[in-house]
Design a protein around this motif. Structure first.
Motif, mmCIF file in Angstrom:
data_model
loop_
_atom_site.group_PDB
_atom_site.id
_atom_site.type_symbol
_atom_site.label_atom_id
_atom_site.label_comp_id
_atom_site.label_asym_id
_atom_site.label_seq_id
_atom_site.Cartn_x
_atom_site.Cartn_y
_atom_site.Cartn_z
ATOM 1 N N ASP A 407 0.849 -1.182 0.000
ATOM 2 C CA ASP A 407 0.000 0.000 0.000
ATOM 3 C C ASP A 407 0.888 1.237 0.000
ATOM 4 N N MET A 408 0.352 2.333 -0.507
ATOM 5 C CA MET A 408 1.117 3.577 -0.588
ATOM 6 C C MET A 408 1.109 4.292 0.769
ATOM 7 N N ALA A 409 2.262 4.758 1.184
ATOM 8 C CA ALA A 409 2.402 5.610 2.364
ATOM 9 C C ALA A 409 3.054 6.909 1.926
ATOM 10 N N TYR A 410 2.652 8.013 2.533
ATOM 11 C CA TYR A 410 3.148 9.306 2.070
ATOM 12 C C TYR A 410 2.988 10.357 3.149
ATOM 13 N N ASP A 411 3.750 11.420 3.005
ATOM 14 C CA ASP A 411 3.585 12.600 3.837
ATOM 15 C C ASP A 411 2.466 13.450 3.245
ATOM 16 N N SER A 412 1.859 14.305 4.059
ATOM 17 C CA SER A 412 0.750 15.133 3.576
ATOM 18 C C SER A 412 1.189 16.030 2.434
ATOM 19 N N GLY A 413 0.226 16.395 1.598
ATOM 20 C CA GLY A 413 0.501 17.270 0.472
ATOM 21 C C GLY A 413 -0.745 17.422 -0.359
ATOM 22 N N THR A 414 -0.602 17.331 -1.676
ATOM 23 C CA THR A 414 -1.736 17.457 -2.584
ATOM 24 C C THR A 414 -1.699 16.357 -3.624
ATOM 25 N N ALA A 415 -2.858 16.096 -4.234
ATOM 26 C CA ALA A 415 -2.960 15.132 -5.333
ATOM 27 C C ALA A 415 -4.093 15.584 -6.246
ATOM 28 N N TRP A 416 -4.015 15.187 -7.515
ATOM 29 C CA TRP A 416 -5.106 15.450 -8.449
ATOM 30 C C TRP A 416 -6.104 14.308 -8.301
ATOM 31 N N ILE A 417 -7.250 14.610 -7.722
ATOM 32 C CA ILE A 417 -8.202 13.570 -7.323
ATOM 33 C C ILE A 417 -9.575 13.865 -7.912
ATOM 34 N N CYS A 418 -10.267 12.812 -8.330
ATOM 35 C CA CYS A 418 -11.666 12.911 -8.724
ATOM 36 C C CYS A 418 -12.518 12.374 -7.568
ATOM 37 N N VAL A 459 4.301 -1.488 2.872
ATOM 38 C CA VAL A 459 4.051 -0.181 2.259
ATOM 39 C C VAL A 459 5.247 0.232 1.405
ATOM 40 N N PHE A 460 4.960 1.104 0.434
ATOM 41 C CA PHE A 460 6.033 1.828 -0.244
ATOM 42 C C PHE A 460 5.806 3.312 0.047
ATOM 43 N N TYR A 461 6.855 3.987 0.459
ATOM 44 C CA TYR A 461 6.747 5.362 0.947
ATOM 45 C C TYR A 461 7.386 6.321 -0.044
ATOM 46 N N VAL A 462 6.656 7.425 -0.357
ATOM 47 C CA VAL A 462 7.130 8.356 -1.387
ATOM 48 C C VAL A 462 7.318 9.781 -0.866
ATOM 49 N N GLY A 463 7.267 9.981 0.456
ATOM 50 C CA GLY A 463 7.507 11.315 1.009
ATOM 51 C C GLY A 463 6.347 12.264 0.776
ATOM 52 N N HIS A 464 6.646 13.554 0.807
ATOM 53 C CA HIS A 464 5.645 14.601 0.582
ATOM 54 C C HIS A 464 5.098 14.493 -0.833
ATOM 55 N N VAL A 465 3.764 14.529 -0.966
ATOM 56 C CA VAL A 465 3.153 14.362 -2.281
ATOM 57 C C VAL A 465 2.713 15.702 -2.860
ATOM 58 N N THR A 466 2.840 15.799 -4.179
ATOM 59 C CA THR A 466 2.489 17.009 -4.923
ATOM 60 C C THR A 466 1.608 16.619 -6.097
ATOM 61 N N ALA A 467 0.523 17.357 -6.304
ATOM 62 C CA ALA A 467 -0.422 17.036 -7.366
ATOM 63 C C ALA A 467 0.226 17.140 -8.740
ATOM 64 N N SER A 468 -0.141 16.227 -9.628
ATOM 65 C CA SER A 468 0.271 16.285 -11.024
ATOM 66 C C SER A 468 -0.969 16.439 -11.887
ATOM 67 N N GLU A 469 -1.047 17.515 -12.646
ATOM 68 C CA GLU A 469 -2.220 17.808 -13.453
ATOM 69 C C GLU A 469 -2.281 16.893 -14.679
ATOM 70 N N PRO A 470 -3.469 16.809 -15.312
ATOM 71 C CA PRO A 470 -3.553 16.035 -16.564
ATOM 72 C C PRO A 470 -2.528 16.510 -17.578
ATOM 73 N N ALA A 471 -1.954 15.567 -18.299
ATOM 74 C CA ALA A 471 -0.873 15.890 -19.241
ATOM 75 C C ALA A 471 -1.309 16.908 -20.288
ATOM 76 N N ILE A 472 -2.567 16.803 -20.730
ATOM 77 C CA ILE A 472 -3.005 17.733 -21.774
ATOM 78 C C ILE A 472 -3.098 19.162 -21.255
#
Length: 487
Positions: A407-418, A459-472
């Protein structure tokens, strides 16, 4: 790590060059490599290794210390943005034995950093003009600057060459990490030359793609992901349950693949993208990555979904470019897609399982890294709303010998979510807050002693997360799009 030079707990174990016969393990040992010869006799081979690896350096010959120039992660690809250098320190273990300490250093530009030329007020004769009070940072797209004259013409080249990356130089103070992986890579690279009578070579091996004429002896894959290589086995399947829409997970995947193939393990990546795009993505991965190649990749309809849930993000497109670049160098990287978006519920899980299973059984000599949303990888039966539900991970576990789910583990941040809007009538997609727990800024993998109730093994840990917008949204694949800002 955030607190200067991080030194892992090292178990001092003498490892003589003349007595280290046998196969090379994929995982880096957690003890130091000891050379069974005086430092002065070993050091010329160290110089030769960094020269052959195309890592230019400058050296303090009096103290047997060298420092390499900056090396770009996935150097040569269009998408990178992380730079690293090494400080190599020769140490005498005894009068007849020696060792190396290698410190990895990373640089980045962010709001906490001082750009070149910004520390001094050069005056009107040196700056590019305008009142001194109006001068901002001069960085590309810096909203604080009305024009980009925060640095001088002479400093402009330094500004555009200024590296970026994690564990940065914050306010001119260095952050470095003891890199045992690199220490062992150098050891394995020069040991066969020092021990010509060795019966079995422990030289570093890379996973060279079938038909490739050559593969690089050194590739910069970023800071070593702790615990990853222990899980990589031929025929093994590692299922990663992610939160879609971050910059960090695609980079974790690209780094993982790079670190495994350069350690000798061929890797196939499974992506939760529509199966109708298999041929398009394969064509891109086998291409030269030119403008036309990008256009053909971005023509796929899934990049333009009315509900872009993060799987068609800029970071995913960049990851495909990084994997393409590894393949272009002759490394054994493959990718397949396995989503069946026209299905839902249990029929979709069955179809996902069938596609992944066919890929694994067709290539049992490879390690398979399969990424999806965090419901599909579960190896336990049932969900809170359906106790009879059989996720893909549960179905794969019954048909394969080596399946592990993280499962994903991460520090707080942002994500592009629906997510459903406040009325629950439709999906609202955009940058949203993601709550996590801070476990540092370094990627790692941690396996528990047993699976949890959801069937995750760790878990796999990726640190602080930052949103990635749609490529287009970022204009990828559009020949009229503005070029990316230089680091």
């Amino acid at each position: 790590m955030r607190s200067g030079i991080w030194l892992s707990l090292v178990v001092l174990m003498g490892l003589a060059v003349g007595g280290c016969a046998g196969r090379q393990d994929l995982e880096t040992p957690d003890y130091e490599a000891i050379y069974d010869m005086p430092l002065e006799e070993m050091w010329p081979s160290v110089r030769e290794y960094f020269t052959d690896a195309n890592l230019p350096y400058r050296e303090d010959r009096g103290s047997l210390v060298l420092e390499t120039e900056w090396k770009q992660e996935f150097g040569g690809s269009k998408i990178a943005g992380y730079w690293h250098r090494y400080m190599v320190i020769g140490k005498r273990e005894t009068p007849t034995k020696s060792k190396l300490w290698i410190i990895r250093i990373t640089k980045s530009v962010n709001k906490a950093l001082a750009l070149p030329g910004r520390q001094l007020d050069w005056g009107a004769s040196r700056g590019l003009g305008g009142p001194s009070g109006d001068v901002g940072s001069g960085a590309p797209d810096d909203a604080s600057s009305s024009v980009a004259y925060g640095v001088s013409v002479e400093d402009d080249a330094d500004r555009f060459a200024f590296p970026v990356g994690e564990n940065a130089f914050y306010v001119d103070s260095g952050q470095g990490t003891r890199d045992l992986t690199m220490e062992w890579r150098v050891f394995r690279g020069i040991m066969p030359k020092l021990a010509k009578k060795q019966a079995v070579s422990a030289e570093q091996q890379v996973a060279k793609a079938p038909g490739a004429k050559e593969a690089p002896t050194f590739t910069e894959c970023g800071q070593s992901i702790l615990g990853l290589k222990k899980l990589a086995k031929a025929g093994g399947v590692l299922l990663l349950g992610e939160l879609h829409g971050t910059q960090e997970v695609p980079r974790f995947i690209a780094q993982s693949v790079c670190q495994l193939v350069t350690a000798g393990m061929p890797v196939t990546v499974g992506l939760e993208l529509p199966v109708e795009n298999e041929g398009r993505i394969t064509t891109f991965l086998q291409s030269q990555g030119g403008e036309v190649d990008w256009l053909k990749l971005m023509e796929a309809p899934f990049w333009r979904s009315p509900y872009p849930d993060g799987r068609g993000s800029e970071a995913v497109a960049n990851m495909l470019e990084q994997l393409r670049h590894l393949r272009a160098q002759g490394l054994d990287v493959a990718v397949f897609v396995y989503d069946h978006p026209k299905l839902s519920g249990q029929p979709r899980e069955d179809a996902l399982t069938k596609t992944v299973l066919a890929q694994v059984k067709a290539k049992p000599e490879r390690f398979h890294l399969v990424v999806s949303g965090n419901v599909h990888p579960r190896t336990a039966k049932g969900l809170p709303w359906d106790k009879q539900y059989k996720p893909m991970g549960y179905l794969l576990k019954d048909q394969l010998d080596d399946v592990m789910a993280l499962d994903m583990a991460y520090d707080s941040g942002t994500a592009w979510i629906c997510a459903a809007d406040t009325q629950g009538r439709k999906l609202d997609c955009g940058v949203k807050e993601a709550k996590g727990k801070d476990n540092g800024d370094r990627f790692f993998v941690h396996r528990w002693s047993s699976a949890n109730k959801d069937g995750y093994h760790g878990v796999f840990y990726v640190g602080h997360v930052t949103a990635s917008e749609p490529a287009i949204n970022k204009g990828l694949g559009n020949p009229d799009a503005a070029p990316a800002s230089a680091p």
